[in-house]
Every structure is written in C-alpha cells, then in structure tokens.
Design a protein around this motif. Structure first.
Motif, short mmCIF file in Angstrom:
data_model
loop_
_atom_site.label_atom_id
_atom_site.label_comp_id
_atom_site.label_asym_id
_atom_site.label_seq_id
_atom_site.Cartn_x
_atom_site.Cartn_y
_atom_site.Cartn_z
N ASP A 175 0.81 -1.23 0.00
CA ASP A 175 0.00 0.00 0.00
C ASP A 175 0.84 1.28 0.00
O ASP A 175 0.64 2.16 0.84
N GLN A 190 -8.90 4.34 -9.21
CA GLN A 190 -9.99 4.44 -8.25
C GLN A 190 -9.41 4.86 -6.92
O GLN A 190 -8.25 4.59 -6.61
N GLN A 191 -10.25 5.53 -6.12
CA GLN A 191 -9.74 6.08 -4.86
C GLN A 191 -9.33 5.00 -3.88
O GLN A 191 -8.53 5.26 -2.99
N SER A 192 -9.83 3.78 -4.06
CA SER A 192 -9.44 2.72 -3.14
C SER A 192 -8.06 2.17 -3.48
O SER A 192 -7.56 1.27 -2.82
N GLY A 193 -7.45 2.70 -4.53
CA GLY A 193 -6.08 2.31 -4.85
C GLY A 193 -6.02 1.39 -6.06
O GLY A 193 -6.93 0.62 -6.32
N ASN A 234 -4.81 -1.81 -8.08
CA ASN A 234 -4.53 -3.17 -7.61
C ASN A 234 -3.35 -3.78 -8.34
O ASN A 234 -3.44 -4.13 -9.51
N CYS A 260 -2.05 -2.35 -2.87
CA CYS A 260 -2.78 -1.23 -3.46
C CYS A 260 -1.88 -0.02 -3.59
O CYS A 260 -1.26 0.41 -2.62
N TYR A 320 -1.37 3.96 -4.30
CA TYR A 320 -2.08 5.23 -4.24
C TYR A 320 -1.22 6.29 -4.92
O TYR A 320 -0.23 6.76 -4.36
#
Lengths: 433, 198
Positions: free
Chosen positions: A42, A102-105, A107, A122, A124
């Motif tokens: 992440d 996407q804001q969730s990162g 993949n 993920c 960012y």
C-alpha cells in the motif's frame, strides 16, 4: 451458483457441529501463512514516479519465481519489466505512474502461472492537494455561519482529499473546527452556534490527502457583514381597483431580524404566466409595498420578493440577498368584460373547457374550504398551482389557438371566471349535501 | 424494496404457535429471502465496482482465503437438498448470526478505502440489518418446529487491520457469501413453504 471449491493447496480444518448424526462440517479455508507477500504494501506515490515491487512466494507452495506474473488493475504487465531476484521472488519495475484509477487504490497483483491470485498491494498515486480557494460565508439571521469553498485548480488529485474548515476569533487564540459538512454542496460546512458578533473571525480551510496538506488563505469577516435572512413574509398581490395595467404588491419584513435595527432593501421580480423571463424591480428601497405598472390587461402574473438586511446595527455594508419568496399570482383586469357569459366559440374550446373544468373541480375540492374563501384569487391560486405542476403549457396552449397574444390571455381569463363560478356552485352544492 | 426485517419478541421457548402461525411466519420469512436475494446481488455488484479491476471484471477468480468465522455453504447443492428441514435451518441460522458482524467489518473497511461511496455504505448497512432480521425470523421458526439453534457466534474478528488489498479481498468474500447464502435460504424457505402451506 454453487460455491467454488478452494485451490487445491488450501488446508482445511474441520469443526464438528453439535447436531447429532451430522456429518456436515464447516470448512474454514485457512492458509498456514499467506501464499505470497508483496513489498511495498500500500505505498503512496506522486504521479510520474517509478516503483519496484517484489513478490515473494511461500516455499510451501513449491512455486518458482519464473512461474509468476504481475497485473495492474487487471492488465498484465510486460515480462520485460520483471526480474528474478531469487528462487522464490520476482520483482517488477513500474515507471511514470498515472494517477490512481480508483480512490481505493490501484490493484497490483502477483499471480501464479495458472492465473490464481497469490498476493496484492494497493498503489495510491496522485498529487498533493492544492490550496482551497474562494471561501464565501453567510449567516442566517446572525444565528449561524455557513461557508463554502472550491478546491484549488482542477481539484483532481486522484487521492481522496479531506477538507477541514477552521475558524477562530481574531484576537483570541483558540482554533475551532467545523463539524457539519456538505450542508450547502460538496465543499461546504455549517457552524450552528456560539458565534460572536461585532468581532472579526479568521476562517480558513485545510485540505489533506495521503500526499500532504494545503491550507487556504485566511478570510477575515464579521458575522454582521454577511447576514442573510428569510424571504419577506405574507406577500400578497392584488389589483388596483379596475386599473387593467397595474398590480399592487405588499409584504412584511422578515420577522427574524425584527430587533436588529436594520434597513431592509427589497427587490421584486415578476413575469407573465407563460414566459420564463423575469422582470426585476430594483429600486424598491425599504417600503413594504410597491405598485407594478405598465402591465398587460387580462394577464396572470407571478411575483416574488426578496430581502437584503442592509446596515445591521448601523453597519454600512449590505448583507446578502435572501431567497425569493414563493411565487404569488394575480391577474390584471381584462379590457372588455363580458358579464359572466360562457361562450365557447368552437368544439375545440369545448373539450378544453371540459378538461379544465374537471381539473379545476379536482383542485377546488382539495384546496378550498368553504365558499367564503372563494374569490377571484382562488382561480389565480389554481393557476399558480398548475404552473408549478408544469401542466399549464400543455393544456392551455391547445385551447388558445390563433387568437392574438392579448386575446389569448383574455380567453384564459374569461374561461377562468366562468370556471370559478361553476366551481363555487359545485362546492356550495356539495357542502349542502 | 421495503425492509421487512422482522424480529420476534419471544425467541427460544418452544412455542404454542398454531400451525397457521407457523405457516405465516414461514411465508413472511420466504418473502424476506426474496428481498435478500435481490439486495445481495446488488450489493456484490456495487462492491466490486468500487474496488477496481480485477475485482470488477466478470471473470474474477478470487483465491479462497482466511475469513475467520465465516461459514461457507460448502455442502454441495444435491446434498443440501437432501438434508432435513431442521438441519438446513440450523445451517442458515448459523450463517445469519455471523454475517451481520462480518458485513459490519466490511463497512468499516470500506469507509476508509472508499470514503465517498455512500451508496455502497448504505447497502452494506442494509444488508447487515436484513441478515439480523432473517436470523430473528429463523430463530422463531426453529423454535416453533422444535429445532435446536446453533451456538452464538464467537466475538468479532479482532486482529490488526488488514492491508488494503486483503481488505478488498475479504470484503469481496463476505459479499459473495452473503449472496450465496441468500440464494440457499431462498431455496430452503421455498421448500419449507410447500410443506407448511397456508
């Protein structure tokens, strides 16, 4: 759809059920350790940066580094960017990263050769936030403060950005944080109480995301300078005797500011029923009545009034205009009055008349209480209601045919007058039953 | 659709419910499973939409993973239908007492991962609520039929917060299993309804 069987490498632990004779078990699929691990996990990165990630498979799986491949958001990454670091570790090099999809990162996934997912991380990728700009605030009746702002530049940072509105009295130290967000649009906050008057506030907005923080310029204001209020109350529009080109508008000043020694300024806007163009009357000053002149005879007008609490407590500044009052309707007298004779000229008018009659009856049934409330106003109110329901355009248009503009207006009014009389009779009759 | 989560007031005492009352309760519960079937499909679709590829691709193959405490409907379909009503109800009750907590955890994780996805949050919350409702209904039916209930679920999954990818994956599993259980419960209640007609 039946549940898919787990990957063959999964170890299953059995758990007995208390139901007798039951050979059923719950299977908890549990890996002794994760099948693989990706590093870094992440990460947060600036757009355009590069990244080298490594996937290490658990030796229990008997997979080799050469058996692995990478995908990013479902898309397979080219083998040229891979590097075998050791027997069980494969790395990938990513360059010039785009903003996260996407804001969730994004993949980033490590797969074994048969496509199954071994591990994921993920990403960012974005930009640090820009300074929020254009902070504007208003206070409703000096009781609260609502502020809105805009994100800096295009605002697209690809990362979720959190906004915090802060405020403090200019000459006292303590920072306060606004709590109620999105009350007036996405970038807004509402401070409901405990606001001081006659003393300036400093207000600013902090934007923060995974990559950093940005603080807006500080805005300084006194609550008294940004006051708005409710629209004027009790707006009534009536005829001026028989004058066919005038209407008189009356209202009362909004009650909330009664004791605050302010000079209200008012504005009126009006339009004809079937037009969307408003005419504004600006120089109304602080009276609570006004006469509209130069109007068309036999026409229904919609009128709205709004208020600006100018000069609160003697301040020289104007406040902020309130919302417009709900539209009130009235009609000017018709030029040639035919005394109450309903005379549809053609079959076409007949069906329109019947339809309007039905509508009017329906409306009168719901909205008129007793015949003492009936007046010409009832017809006008019905027309306001019709206008609101967007039905007027369709119904009236068909009936008012080739007759000229003024004439068409007259037809509406004439039919309306008859309809009103019929309506009254209907209601009286129904009440007597 | 109107949320008909319907908790019974008196739960475990084997009941003096008439045949009629039991049949009514079964019919009600069956309708609740129709709602759950529909909503769980929507939830899964909404969930994957926000996680990005590969979750949102139609041929997504998730690895089976550790979601502690989650009973997967591992009984194959033919065996499922061969179970007695009581055993089926028992399995359903066990699943539906565990699912609300799991859906709650997914909601917490999605609040961090997808803070602006208010529709997803709403659906997760509704799903947990509906599962609690179904659990209550099942408890009532089982009480009326004299079927013993499952043990209460173990306390919530503690442990450190998972990495973002694992959170996306476990959330997917929870939503998927929620849907699978919804289909199974719909089937089971349908069968029960034919046996206890009104």
């Amino acid at each position: 759809m039946p549940y898919q069987n787990p990957a063959p490498q999964a170890a299953a632990t059995k758990r007995s059920s208390p139901v007798r004779d039951c050979s059923l078990i719950f299977l908890f699929f549990f890996f002794a350790a994760d099948p693989a691990v990706i590093s870094p996990q992440d990460p947060t990165l600036v757009i355009g940066s590069s990244l080298i990630a490594a996937c290490s498979v658990n030796s229990d799986l008997h997979l080799k580094a050469e058996d692995l491949y990478w995908t990013l958001n479902g898309r397979r990454l080219p083998p040229e960017s891979y590097k075998v670091l050791n027997g069980t570790t494969l790395s990938v090099a990513l360059a010039n990263l785009n903003g996260s999809r996407q804001q969730s990162g994004d993949n980033l996934v490590c797969h074994s050769r048969d496509g199954s997912i071994l591990a994921g991380s993920c990403l960012y990728v974005g930009l640090p936030p820009e300074k929020p700009v254009n902070i504007t605030c208003w206070s409703k009746n000096m009781k609260d403060l609502t502020c809105k702002w805009a994100p800096g530049t295009e605002g697209e940072t690809y990362l979720h950005t959190n906004y915090t509105l802060k405020y403090k009295l200019r000459w006292y130290g303590r920072d306060n944080t606004c709590q109620e967000y999105r009350t007036a649009g996405q970038y807004s906050c509402h401070i409901p109480k405990d606001l001081a008057l006659f003393t300036p506030y400093e207000i600013w907005v902090e934007a923060s995301n995974r990559l950093g923080v940005a603080v807006s310029e500080v805005v300084m204001l006194d609550i008294l300078d940004v006051v708005t209020t409710d629209p004027p109350a009790d707006v009534t529009v009536s005829r001026v005797g028989d004058l066919e080109d005038q209407l008189s508008v009356r209202w009362s000043s909004p009650p909330a500011l009664k004791d605050f020694l302010f000079q209200a300024k008012y504005q009126i806007q009006y339009r004809v029923e079937d037009s969307s163009e408003w005419k504004v009357v600006d120089d109304v000053g602080n009276q609570t009545s006004c006469r509209l002149a130069g109007l068309r005879p036999g026409t229904v007008y919609f009128v709205q009034v709004r208020c600006n609490p100018f000069g609160i407590y003697g301040s020289k500044k104007a406040g902020i205009w309130s919302d417009w009052s709900n539209p009130t309707a009235a009609s000017t007298p018709r030029s040639d009055r035919l005394p109450g004779v309903c005379d549809p000229k053609s079959g076409e008018h007949n069906t329109t008349l019947r339809r309007e009659l039905k509508q009017f009856f329906g409306w009168v049934k719901k909205h008129a209480y007793g015949c003492s409330n009936l007046s010409i106003k009832l017809y006008d109110q019905w027309r306001v209601w019709l206008q609101k329901s967007h039905k007027t355009r369709n119904q009236v248009g068909e009936g008012c045919s080739a007759a000229g503009r003024a004439g068409a207006g007259g037809h509406i009014w004439l039919r309306g007058y008859c309809l009103w009389k019929l309506g009254c009779a209907f209601v009286l009759g129904a009440a007597r039953r | 659709p109107v949320d008909r989560a319907n908790l019974l007031s008196s739960a475990s005492s084997s009941s003096s419910l008439s045949q009629q009352e039991v049949a009514t309760k079964i019919k009600q519960t069956h309708r609740l499973t129709v709602l759950l079937k529909h909503c769980s499909e929507q939830l899964l679709a909404e969930y994957v939409r926000h996680q990005g590829e590969p979750f949102s691709s139609p041929d997504f193959q998730p690895p089976a993973m550790a979601v502690p405490g989650l009973p997967s409907p591992s009984v194959p379909p033919e065996a499922w239908l061969a179970l007695s009503d009581g055993k089926r109800l028992w399995h359903l009750a066990a699943a539906y007492t565990t699912l609300p907590g799991l859906l709650g955890s997914v909601l917490q994780q999605q609040a961090e991962l997808n803070p602006l996805a208010s529709e997803l949050h709403r659906q997760l919350e509704a799903a947990a609520r509906q599962c609690r409702g179904l659990a209550g209904n099942l408890e009532g039916i089982m009480g009326a039929l004299g079927v013993p209930g499952p043990p209460p679920p173990s306390s919530s999954l503690g442990g450190p917060p998972p990495s973002a990818f694992l959170a996306k994956l476990s959330g997917y599993h929870v939503c998927r299993l929620h849907r699978d259980w919804a289909m199974r419960s719909h089937e089971a209640l349908g069968l029960l309804r034919t046996k206890y007609p009104l």
